[in-house]
Design a protein around this motif. Structure first.
Motif, PDB file in Angstrom:
ATOM      1  N   MET A  86       0.839  -1.203   0.000  1.00  0.00           N
ATOM      2  CA  MET A  86       0.000   0.000   0.000  1.00  0.00           C
ATOM      3  C   MET A  86       0.871   1.250   0.000  1.00  0.00           C
ATOM      4  N   ASN A  87       0.523   2.189  -0.850  1.00  0.00           N
ATOM      5  CA  ASN A  87       1.301   3.416  -0.948  1.00  0.00           C
ATOM      6  C   ASN A  87       0.706   4.485  -0.039  1.00  0.00           C
ATOM      7  N   THR A  88       1.295   4.600   1.169  1.00  0.00           N
ATOM      8  CA  THR A  88       0.744   5.569   2.125  1.00  0.00           C
ATOM      9  C   THR A  88       1.226   6.994   1.825  1.00  0.00           C
ATOM     10  N   LEU A  89       2.126   7.134   0.866  1.00  0.00           N
ATOM     11  CA  LEU A  89       2.617   8.471   0.513  1.00  0.00           C
ATOM     12  C   LEU A  89       1.673   9.215  -0.416  1.00  0.00           C
ATOM     13  N   LYS A  90       0.766   8.487  -1.031  1.00  0.00           N
ATOM     14  CA  LYS A  90       0.009   9.023  -2.159  1.00  0.00           C
ATOM     15  C   LYS A  90      -0.595  10.410  -1.920  1.00  0.00           C
ATOM     16  N   ASP A  91      -0.091  11.368  -2.695  1.00  0.00           N
ATOM     17  CA  ASP A  91      -0.610  12.744  -2.718  1.00  0.00           C
ATOM     18  C   ASP A  91      -0.549  13.452  -1.358  1.00  0.00           C
ATOM     19  N   ARG A  92       0.255  12.949  -0.429  1.00  0.00           N
ATOM     20  CA  ARG A  92       0.338  13.598   0.885  1.00  0.00           C
ATOM     21  C   ARG A  92       1.352  14.732   0.911  1.00  0.00           C
ATOM     22  N   CYS A  93       2.286  14.699  -0.064  1.00  0.00           N
ATOM     23  CA  CYS A  93       3.317  15.739  -0.103  1.00  0.00           C
ATOM     24  C   CYS A  93       3.399  16.319  -1.510  1.00  0.00           C
ATOM     25  N   ALA A  94       4.074  17.458  -1.593  1.00  0.00           N
ATOM     26  CA  ALA A  94       4.168  18.137  -2.889  1.00  0.00           C
ATOM     27  C   ALA A  94       5.546  18.759  -3.053  1.00  0.00           C
ATOM     28  N   ILE A  95       5.936  18.925  -4.316  1.00  0.00           N
ATOM     29  CA  ILE A  95       7.126  19.737  -4.615  1.00  0.00           C
ATOM     30  C   ILE A  95       6.620  21.163  -4.795  1.00  0.00           C
ATOM     31  N   VAL A  96       7.045  22.042  -3.887  1.00  0.00           N
ATOM     32  CA  VAL A  96       6.436  23.370  -3.820  1.00  0.00           C
ATOM     33  C   VAL A  96       7.305  24.484  -4.407  1.00  0.00           C
ATOM     34  N   GLY A  97       8.593  24.198  -4.581  1.00  0.00           N
ATOM     35  CA  GLY A  97       9.471  25.214  -5.152  1.00  0.00           C
ATOM     36  C   GLY A  97      10.648  24.544  -5.841  1.00  0.00           C
ATOM     37  N   VAL A  98      11.074  25.095  -6.976  1.00  0.00           N
ATOM     38  CA  VAL A  98      12.236  24.539  -7.689  1.00  0.00           C
ATOM     39  C   VAL A  98      13.216  25.660  -8.006  1.00  0.00           C
ATOM     40  N   GLY A  99      14.498  25.325  -8.033  1.00  0.00           N
ATOM     41  CA  GLY A  99      15.516  26.336  -8.346  1.00  0.00           C
ATOM     42  C   GLY A  99      16.740  25.724  -8.983  1.00  0.00           C
ATOM     43  N   GLU A 100      17.403  26.519  -9.781  1.00  0.00           N
ATOM     44  CA  GLU A 100      18.616  26.068 -10.464  1.00  0.00           C
ATOM     45  C   GLU A 100      19.611  27.218 -10.501  1.00  0.00           C
ATOM     46  N   THR A 101      20.866  26.887 -10.796  1.00  0.00           N
ATOM     47  CA  THR A 101      21.818  27.901 -11.254  1.00  0.00           C
ATOM     48  C   THR A 101      21.801  27.824 -12.773  1.00  0.00           C
ATOM     49  N   LYS A 102      22.581  28.664 -13.385  1.00  0.00           N
ATOM     50  CA  LYS A 102      22.846  28.528 -14.809  1.00  0.00           C
ATOM     51  C   LYS A 102      23.620  27.227 -15.018  1.00  0.00           C
ATOM     52  N   TYR A 103      23.349  26.524 -16.115  1.00  0.00           N
ATOM     53  CA  TYR A 103      24.151  25.345 -16.468  1.00  0.00           C
ATOM     54  C   TYR A 103      25.256  25.785 -17.426  1.00  0.00           C
ATOM     55  N   THR A 104      26.499  25.416 -17.096  1.00  0.00           N
ATOM     56  CA  THR A 104      27.642  25.868 -17.902  1.00  0.00           C
ATOM     57  C   THR A 104      28.655  24.730 -18.053  1.00  0.00           C
ATOM     58  N   ARG A 105      29.719  25.016 -18.808  1.00  0.00           N
ATOM     59  CA  ARG A 105      30.817  24.055 -18.926  1.00  0.00           C
ATOM     60  C   ARG A 105      31.972  24.447 -18.007  1.00  0.00           C
ATOM     61  N   ASP A 106      31.906  25.671 -17.480  1.00  0.00           N
ATOM     62  CA  ASP A 106      32.983  26.124 -16.593  1.00  0.00           C
ATOM     63  C   ASP A 106      32.428  27.198 -15.666  1.00  0.00           C
ATOM     64  N   SER A 107      31.924  26.776 -14.524  1.00  0.00           N
ATOM     65  CA  SER A 107      31.188  27.694 -13.652  1.00  0.00           C
ATOM     66  C   SER A 107      32.074  28.762 -13.044  1.00  0.00           C
ATOM     67  N   GLY A 108      33.342  28.445 -12.825  1.00  0.00           N
ATOM     68  CA  GLY A 108      34.218  29.387 -12.140  1.00  0.00           C
ATOM     69  C   GLY A 108      33.804  29.627 -10.690  1.00  0.00           C
ATOM     70  N   ARG A 109      33.029  28.696 -10.138  1.00  0.00           N
ATOM     71  CA  ARG A 109      32.527  28.850  -8.764  1.00  0.00           C
ATOM     72  C   ARG A 109      32.709  27.530  -8.017  1.00  0.00           C
ATOM     73  N   THR A 110      32.584  27.604  -6.694  1.00  0.00           N
ATOM     74  CA  THR A 110      32.616  26.360  -5.929  1.00  0.00           C
ATOM     75  C   THR A 110      31.241  25.708  -5.971  1.00  0.00           C
ATOM     76  N   GLU A 111      31.226  24.414  -5.685  1.00  0.00           N
ATOM     77  CA  GLU A 111      29.960  23.699  -5.633  1.00  0.00           C
ATOM     78  C   GLU A 111      29.091  24.231  -4.484  1.00  0.00           C
ATOM     79  N   LEU A 112      29.710  24.631  -3.384  1.00  0.00           N
ATOM     80  CA  LEU A 112      28.948  25.197  -2.269  1.00  0.00           C
ATOM     81  C   LEU A 112      28.223  26.472  -2.700  1.00  0.00           C
ATOM     82  N   SER A 113      28.935  27.326  -3.418  1.00  0.00           N
ATOM     83  CA  SER A 113      28.327  28.593  -3.834  1.00  0.00           C
ATOM     84  C   SER A 113      27.144  28.352  -4.770  1.00  0.00           C
ATOM     85  N   MET A 114      27.277  27.366  -5.665  1.00  0.00           N
ATOM     86  CA  MET A 114      26.153  27.051  -6.569  1.00  0.00           C
ATOM     87  C   MET A 114      24.991  26.429  -5.798  1.00  0.00           C
ATOM     88  N   ALA A 115      25.312  25.586  -4.809  1.00  0.00           N
ATOM     89  CA  ALA A 115      24.256  24.945  -4.015  1.00  0.00           C
ATOM     90  C   ALA A 115      23.423  26.004  -3.297  1.00  0.00           C
TER      91      ALA A 115
END
Lengths: 135, 378
Positions: free
Chosen positions: B1-30
């Motif tokens: 039984m799927n007790t998760l069904k429709d109980r939660c939602a994805i409420v916000g999404v975010g990204e950085t720019k996608y690049t081949r050379d960010s020039g930044r740390t992974e922490l800064s992008m996160a």
């Protein structure tokens, strides 16, 4: 010595016997005495029924190419001197699959279904790799 | 039984720019992607009380919490292996929220996958020459693309799948990327002829068949469906989330033709109360083009062996019956290990994609081979 730059196997207690036999030019497989299936790579229990009642059996060393790929770009320094590089999945007559290379054959000639038999290639004092050749 | 069904939602999404050379740390992008996701949800950083991450990520929970000015997390978790994590992390976030361990869980991934360590180079392995890899790496089987090539070569042999059908996947996803200004390959369409003359890597796979290694970060927020109803964006409900683990197989053992989709499908769709025919849009984990063909078969969108003709007939294109990877996917948007596919399907279900599927209600997303999947609904 054609695989000197690829990682060499580091034997452990579960597969030492396999590598010891390869050094003597014998191909062996793990076989389960409960479900009667052979398997590879060697593991401490049967991946089909979990039995620990295993034995080592000699493989006939014969099979067919089940699938293959040819690496054509030096994605890693180990490939630089050896392109194109063929990799095969051999289905042995015992039903088990083994990743390997075909020796004495232009990679362009590899075909699925090709009959092959095992040969042995010494790559270090400790390690001899089972490879295959077309028959 | 799927007790998760429709109980939660994805409420916000975010990204950085996608690049081949960010020039930044992974922490800064996160931090940037997380802030974007939190703002998209209409929340503040103080609302985030849970965090889940890829085990492979270099950014720790506590580093990102500090980066966001969050003093304390009530819940944290992480998941490996690399390609299998994204959908399972959504499952963990939903479990935590639905059991009251946290209210708003941030899911993130940040990686300099092009300018930093490249997965396609074979330098990132954990068991070099040991255990199972003792039986593959000495033969030069070092990178995932070679395994994908071995698998599709057999599929070609058994079912007559062709390289032109692989090309159709690549051309289609590039077309989608050209509709999506965020995609690294935006503005760079390709033809089947371009595909057929491109550099061969792992025969029969060409450069266009392989994921586009990239720098960037993705994040999203999972909250309860109840809370989501009052938030800024139309809620995208989590109708089902699986987090599975196939036993070690393939490579030198049996199982080249056995992927996890077929095993997951009955529970995944059944638990969401739908059938594959209800799915309007898909985000498949396309680290290599052949998986699109085999996943269409595995999840039951076409009979076994007919995935090749399915894609060649244009049926996975935006505007056709079953659009797949409408942002360009890993092949042409960016290789963000499944996270960008989740974000794109959320956009589709908000009806705000650049390649919008009309009236999209149900979306399917999956992770690497058989390790997890989501059914999302508007």
């Amino acid at each position: 010595m054609t695989t000197a730059n690829f990682p060499l196997p580091i034997p452990n207690l579960d597969n030492q016997v396999f590598w010891d036999n390869c050094r003597e030019h014998r191909l062996v497989l793990r076989r389960c005495n409960d479900c009667q299936e052979s398997f590879h790579p060697p593991k401490p229990t049967c991946p089909l029924c979990s039995s620990e009642n295993l034995e080592w059996v000699a493989s006939e060393g014969k099979g067919k190419v089940y699938t293959y790929t040819i690496t054509r770009q030096p994605v890693n320094p180990a490939f630089r001197e050896r392109l194109p590089w063929g990799i095969v999945d051999v289905e042995l007559t015992e039903g088990v699959h083994m990743i390997s290379n075909l020796v004495d054959l232009d990679p362009e000639q590899i075909e699925i279904g090709m009959d092959v038999e095992v040969v042995f290639e010494r790559v270090s004092e400790e390690i001899t790799l089972p490879k295959f050749r077309a028959v | 039984m799927n007790t998760l069904k429709d109980r939660c939602a994805i409420v916000g999404v975010g990204e950085t720019k996608y690049t081949r050379d960010s020039g930044r740390t992974e922490l800064s992008m996160a931090v940037e992607a997380a802030k974007n996701a939190i703002a998209d949800a209409g929340l503040t950083t103080a609302d985030i009380d849970g965090m889940v991450r890829f085990t492979a990520d270099s950014t720790s929970h506590s580093e990102l919490a500090a980066g966001l000015g969050i003093p304390w997390l009530r819940y944290y978790s992480e998941l490996g292996p690399l390609g299998g994590a994204a959908c399972g992390l959504v499952a963990q976030a939903a479990l935590a929220v639905s059991h009251g361990m946290a209210n708003n869980v941030l899911v993130f991934r940040s990686v300099n996958g092009r300018s930093g360590q490249r997965y396609g180079s074979g330098v990132v392995t954990t068991r070099r020459g040991q255990k199972g890899s003792a039986f593959t790496e000495p033969y030069g089987l070092l990178v995932p693309g070679q395994s994908s090539a071995l698998r599709i070569r057999r599929h070609m042999h058994e079912f007559g799948t062709t390289v032109r059908q692989l090309g159709a996947v690549c051309v289609t996803f590039r077309k989608h990327a050209c509709m999506n200004p965020r995609a690294i390959m935006h503005g760079r369409p390709i033809t089947l002829e371009d595909y057929e003359t491109s550099k061969m890597f792992f025969d029969p796979l060409r450069i266009f068949d392989c994921a586009l290694e990239a720098d960037g970060a993705c994040a999203f927020v999972v909250s309860s469906a109840e809370a989501a109803a009052d938030m800024k964006q139309p809620p995208v409900l989590i109708s089902n989330a699986t987090q599975c683990m196939p036993a070690e197989q393939g490579r030198s053992e049996r199982g080249w033709d056995d992927s996890g989709g077929a095993r997951m499908a009955p529970e995944l769709f059944g638990g969401a109360g739908i059938t594959p025919q209800d799915i309007d849009v898909i985000g498949f984990y396309d680290h290599f083009s052949p998986v699109i063909i085999t996943k269409l078969e595995d999840y039951g969108f076409c009979p076994r062996g007919e995935g090749g003709p399915f894609v060649e007939e244009g049926r996975i294109e935006a505007g056709a019956e079953l659009p797949v990877n409408t942002s360009g996917g890993h092949l042409s948007e960016a290789y963000m290990q499944g996270m960008n596919q989740i974000i794109e399907v959320v956009r589709q279900l908000r009806h705000r994609s650049y390649a919008q599927v009309e009236d999209a209600e149900f979306g399917l997303v999956d992770s690497g081979d058989g390790s997890g999947a989501l059914v999302l609904r508007r």
